[in-house]
Design an enzyme around this catalytic site. Structure first.
Site, PDB file in Angstrom:
ATOM      1  N   LYS B  67       0.846  -1.199   0.000  1.00  7.49           N
ATOM      2  CA  LYS B  67       0.000   0.000   0.000  1.00  7.49           C
ATOM      3  C   LYS B  67       0.880   1.248   0.000  1.00  7.49           C
ATOM      4  O   LYS B  67       1.923   1.285   0.665  1.00  7.49           O
ATOM      5  CB  LYS B  67      -0.896  -0.022   1.249  1.00  7.49           C
ATOM      6  N   SER B 142      -9.774   1.604   2.655  1.00 10.80           N
ATOM      7  CA  SER B 142      -8.921   2.404   1.798  1.00 10.80           C
ATOM      8  C   SER B 142      -7.832   1.617   1.078  1.00 10.80           C
ATOM      9  O   SER B 142      -7.281   2.095   0.105  1.00 10.80           O
ATOM     10  CB  SER B 142      -8.249   3.496   2.637  1.00 10.80           C
ATOM     11  N   SER B 166      -9.917  -0.539   6.898  1.00 12.32           N
ATOM     12  CA  SER B 166      -9.310  -0.362   5.576  1.00 12.32           C
ATOM     13  C   SER B 166      -8.625  -1.593   4.990  1.00 12.32           C
ATOM     14  O   SER B 166      -8.312  -1.620   3.812  1.00 12.32           O
ATOM     15  CB  SER B 166      -8.312   0.798   5.606  1.00 12.32           C
TER      16      SER B 166
END
Ligand SMILES: [Zn+2]
Lengths: 471, 469
Positions: B67, B142, B166
């Site tokens: 990420k 997210s 997330s």
């Protein structure tokens, strides 16, 4: 009892850099950056790079506890860090890690020489925080085209020592600062001579007005000047029928004046909240162990000097008012007559150093011992000893060299005796005057003896011998 | 989808370079927009090195996607924000160091909601990521890019971060497995903070076993993170196909209003399956659940408003035309942050302001304590809790983006777990039409072993994780 006619109340916030620690407060970068290029001692943490996290330096906490104990504070059971949020380019995270609720120590005091004798200044709290970076402007701040930032200083451990508004004059404020610095140096956590080591914000009010906070004071002398100016300014405002408003003012060191920065309405909202990246620290168990190894502090050392060495309290006070001086004295006093050492270290050497604005390191301890040995063995006169100390400070060398070069060895008493007899024979008028009751006539006879011995006689001895011979 | 074991065999038979090249090829040909940066050259170089010298790490030669809010030395790290355009960290996050030591190969940085603020990966400056199951739908967020990369076969493994769901939300929407560990088990050093007191880095994979293997690699104490606990990761041995005697708590509050019927049914069916395998279930009460969302958003936004203050354009990232300090940093922030980030900074700043701190932030902390107590009570009786991960399957791109409140409401099932700091794993448990449904298995503090074993047993006895791939 000090009247304090203007009702002056001064409180000081002193930012002390714990510059004798090896590393910064939240990272492993060295604190020894003062002679290195800008931004050469930085890492993701003290640069506030995204994703970096602070880790508390245990030694910094210990040092803070030491200070708390030395200032007679209560050490809290738990201490916690908070974020103080504001934007400034020297602050790489956009917030400063500091303390708010649960400071490391609170509720202490410092005893100073006040306007009317011993005076106690309360310590509200002493808390830890991190130093921002240093801004460097080309020329003056208002004319500079750009600003450079040096983050070497960023993340240095600071201790903010906040006093109660207990000082009643700029002089007391200065003495408070001197005493605080002295205590910090006794604790061996702080070197007051390094750039940025101690910075002061002062709160001051007089009767009938609100308080002003003065920022940007970087020296003890500056604090006294800023406060003197501020008292005059506030008195003038009141005298003209004006109102002294609560505001923050900036001290212009060069012009020795204070200038308004912002009013109470413009005050920042720092949005303090607990720093989530640092867990609350349980320190209740730490204080006793630290207290046990706390070094002797100035007041205690002063009492001990009087007791152990039989010197006057005035001497003891002066000698302990600077840690390095106290150590110097004690090293000398252990080897010679301690009372004599007090006179020569405190009255003579300290004065000569102050006159030249030199630190105690400028004079060799062994040289001090040699000078005192020479005096104790009556090899030199007191005037000669002063001459040696001055020459060593101004030109260097060793006491023996100076004695030889200047011919300072004291002459024997029988030579003085002979010189006295000659002086009496050659100055019959002076002798007659003296015998007629003109005491001053003796001085010219002493002068004559000194002249004959080329100054190597001890004036006091010469006087005694003359008196003896004159009956 | 290839597992770590299968890939390791292929690496021994062929080479890591071939495997890495295959994944890179898939990324290049993909329309999902799962990646912001693909580190093609360094990945191939690293693979060649491992092929040449050999490596005995548990992830030797295996590609992984990271990420884009986890700092990678030498690889641009943007948090999907314009304000960090061009920022190349000079250091590796703790988890990246651990991955490199284990022989893993970083193939790229994945798309996300800007600064991890969102549940749909639509707020990225680099455009939305699409859901591999239906390209008109969001992958969740997210960590949408990390989940989509695994679901789309663009990476066998990936890392995300979970502040309020997330990791679990996109795992659920993308039909993969994602773990939010106990707060403090994985070092946050190098994770660009959104809300420090809530978030953890978490692994994604297509199976519970691979999640556990990856978790073992990245878990463990790190002295650089003061909130990191002194425990080392060794969770794989917990993976036994056995739930005999396991006590499952069912928090009824998590099955209430607003939950899609198919979702509810799938999760209840899953609990039945586990019961058939020897587990027992009981209802547990979590009475403060209804306050979790408000408390979560106040804490997260407050922390975020402070965390994001450092982005002023002075040292890295976006720099607009130079004026005086105030003008310059204001312009940088006005231009560099997206709307959702600005909204959260404003709300967080407000919540921390003098006069409001008591009313909002401190009150939220009190609710947080009550929610923790809800969990402690529930875990007196139950070994694990099972609930839906998300109230519904993946929604359409654009469906909720202009309605922030309805987007915030989507986190209702996931945020209490972050407030309590307990671990939770999301895994596929059914379908609503063609869209995967995820359930979360929630555990006691540091009892990742129990939730991994529960998830593993469910996976071993069902086929949901195999469908569609
Ligand atoms: Zn540093």
């Amino acid at each position: 009892m000090y009247e304090n006619p203007d009702g002056v109340m001064i409180g000081l916030e002193v930012h002390v850099q714990l510059n004798k620690l090896r590393t910064k407060v939240f990272c492993g970068c060295t604190t020894d950056y003062h002679n290195d290029p800008p931004n050469s001692h930085v890492c993701p943490v003290c640069l506030g790079l995204p994703g970096s996290l602070p880790v508390i330096n245990k030694k910094a906490v210990e040092a803070a506890i030491k200070v708390g104990l030395a200032l007679n504070c209560t050490i809290e059971e738990h201490t916690q860090f908070y974020r103080k949020n504001y934007y400034y380019p020297d602050l790489p995270k956009g917030f400063q890690i500091t303390q708010y609720d649960f400071p490391i120590s609170s509720g202490g005091y410092i005893t100073i020489e006040g306007e009317d004798g011993e005076h106690r200044v309360g310590i509200t709290r002493a808390h830890m925080e991190e130093d921002p970076g240093r801004l460097v402007h080309e020329g003056t701040i208002d004319k500079s085209k750009y600003t450079l930032i040096d983050y070497n200083r960023s993340g240095m451990a600071l201790l903010e020592v906040v006093s109660d508004p207990d000082m009643r004059s700029p002089k007391e404020a200065r003495r408070y600062l001197d005493k605080l610095r002295n205590i910090l140096e006794y604790l061996d956590i702080f070197d007051g001579d390094l750039e940025g080591a101690l910075r002061v914000d002062a709160n001051i009010s007089i009767m009938g007005g609100q308080r002003a906070e003065i920022k940007n004071i970087s020296s003890h002398k500056g604090a006294e000047r800023a406060l003197l100016f501020e008292i005059v300014r506030q008195k003038n405002v009141l005298r003209r029928g004006g109102v002294v408003v609560q505001e923050t003012r900036h001290f212009d060191e060069a012009r020795e004046i204070t200038l308004s920065m912002r009013s109470k309405e413009e005050a920042h909202d720092y949005r303090y909240f607990p720093e989530p990246d640092l867990v609350p620290l349980k320190i209740s168990g730490w204080a006793p162990a630290i207290k046990a190894i706390l070094p002797e502090l100035p007041d205690a050392r002063r009492l001990r000097f009087v007791e152990q060495y039989g010197i006057t309290d005035d001497h003891a006070k002066a000698l302990t008012s600077e840690r390095k001086f106290a150590i110097f004295y004690e090293d000398v006093a252990k080897k010679v007559d301690p009372k004599m050492a007090a006179v020569w270290v405190c009255d003579v050497l300290k004065g000569e150093l102050n006159y030249r604005d030199l630190p105690v390191e400028a004079f060799n301890k062994e040289h001090m011992l040699s000078v005192i040995y020479l005096l104790m063995n009556k090899k030199i006169t007191e005037d000669g000893a002063v001459d040696i100390i001055r020459t060593l400070l101004d030109k260097g060398g060793t006491p023996d060299e100076v004695v030889k070069e200047k011919g300072l060895l004291k002459v024997e008493d029988d030579i003085v005796s002979t010189a006295a007899e000659e002086a009496i024979k050659e100055n019959l008028q002076a002798v007659a005057d003296y015998r007629a009751g003109k005491e001053k006539a003796l001085n010219s006879l002493v002068g004559a003896v000194m002249k004959k011995t080329k100054g190597r006689a001890d004036a006091r001895t010469a006087r005694e011998i003359l008196l003896d011979k004159l009956g | 989808m290839a597992s770590i074991n299968e890939l390791t065999e292929r690496i021994h038979a062929d080479s890591s370079e071939e495997i890495v090249a295959e994944y890179l090829e898939r990324i290049t040909n993909s329309r999902l927009n799962a990646f912001i940066t693909v580190s093609k050259e360094s990945a191939l170089l690293q693979a060649q090195e491992i092929d040449a010298k050999g490596h005995d790490g548990p992830l030797a030669g295996i590609p992984i996607a990271i990420k884009d809010n986890i700092s990678t030395k030498g690889i641009m790290t943007t948090c999907a924000s314009k304000i960090l355009t061009g920022y190349i960290p000079p250091y590796d996050a703790h988890v990246i160091e651990k991955l490199k030591n284990a022989g893993a190969i970083i193939i790229g940085k994945t798309n996300m909601d800007e600064f991890a603020m969102g549940s749909s990966t639509e707020t990225s400056f680099y455009g939305p990521t699409l859901n591999a199951w239906d390209m008109t739908r969001v992958p969740g967020g997210s960590s949408g890019g990390s989940a989509a990369a695994v679901a789309g076969g663009e990476a066998p493994l990936s890392l995300g971060s979970d502040t309020g769901g997330s990791v679990r939300c996109p795992a659920s929407f993308c039909g993969v497995v994602g773990l939010k560990p106990t707060y403090g088990v994985i070092s946050r050093y190098g994770l660009i903070s959104y809300a420090n007191s809530l978030e953890q880095i978490g692994p994604f994979a297509s199976s519970v076993r691979d999640v556990a293997t990856l978790f073992d690699v990245i878990a463990g104490h790190d002295p650089r993170d003061s909130t990191s606990v002194k425990r080392e990761g060794n969770y794989s041995p917990a993976l036994e196909n056995d739930v005999n005697g396991l006590k499952i708590g069912i928090p009824e509050e998590y099955f209430g209003e607003g939950i899609d019927r198919n979702v509810e049914k799938s999760v209840r069916d899953a609990i039945n399956t586990l019961e058939e395998l020897g587990a027992t279930s009981m209802e547990v009460k979590m009475p403060h659940t209804k306050y979790a969302l408000s408390a979560y958003y106040i804490i997260a936004m407050s922390e975020a408003s402070s965390n994001l203050a450092r982005f002023d354009g002075m040292r890295y990232g976006l720099r607009t035309e130079d004026h005086d300090w105030h003008t310059t940093f204001s312009h940088v922030r006005a231009d560099g942050f997206g709307d959702e980030v600005k909204r959260r900074i404003l709300l967080g700043t407000y919540a921390l302001s003098a006069g409001y701190l008591d009313k909002y932030y401190l009150k939220a902390l009190k609710i947080r304590t009550l929610i923790k107590q809800d969990f402690e009570r529930a875990f007196k009786d139950a070994d694990v809790l099972i609930a839906p991960t998300m109230p519904y399957p993946a929604f359409k791109i654009g469906e909720k983006i202009d309605d922030p409140i309805s987007l915030y409401l989507a986190d209702v099932e996931t945020v209490p777990i972050n407030l309590a700091g307990v671990p939770s794993i999301s895994l596929p448990c059914g379908f609503s039409g063609s869209l995967p449904i995820g359930m979360q298995v929630i555990g006691k503090h540091f009892d990742e072993a129990a939730i991994l074993r529960t998830a593993y047993t469910f996976e071993e006895n069902t086929d949901f994780h195999k469908e569609g791939s």
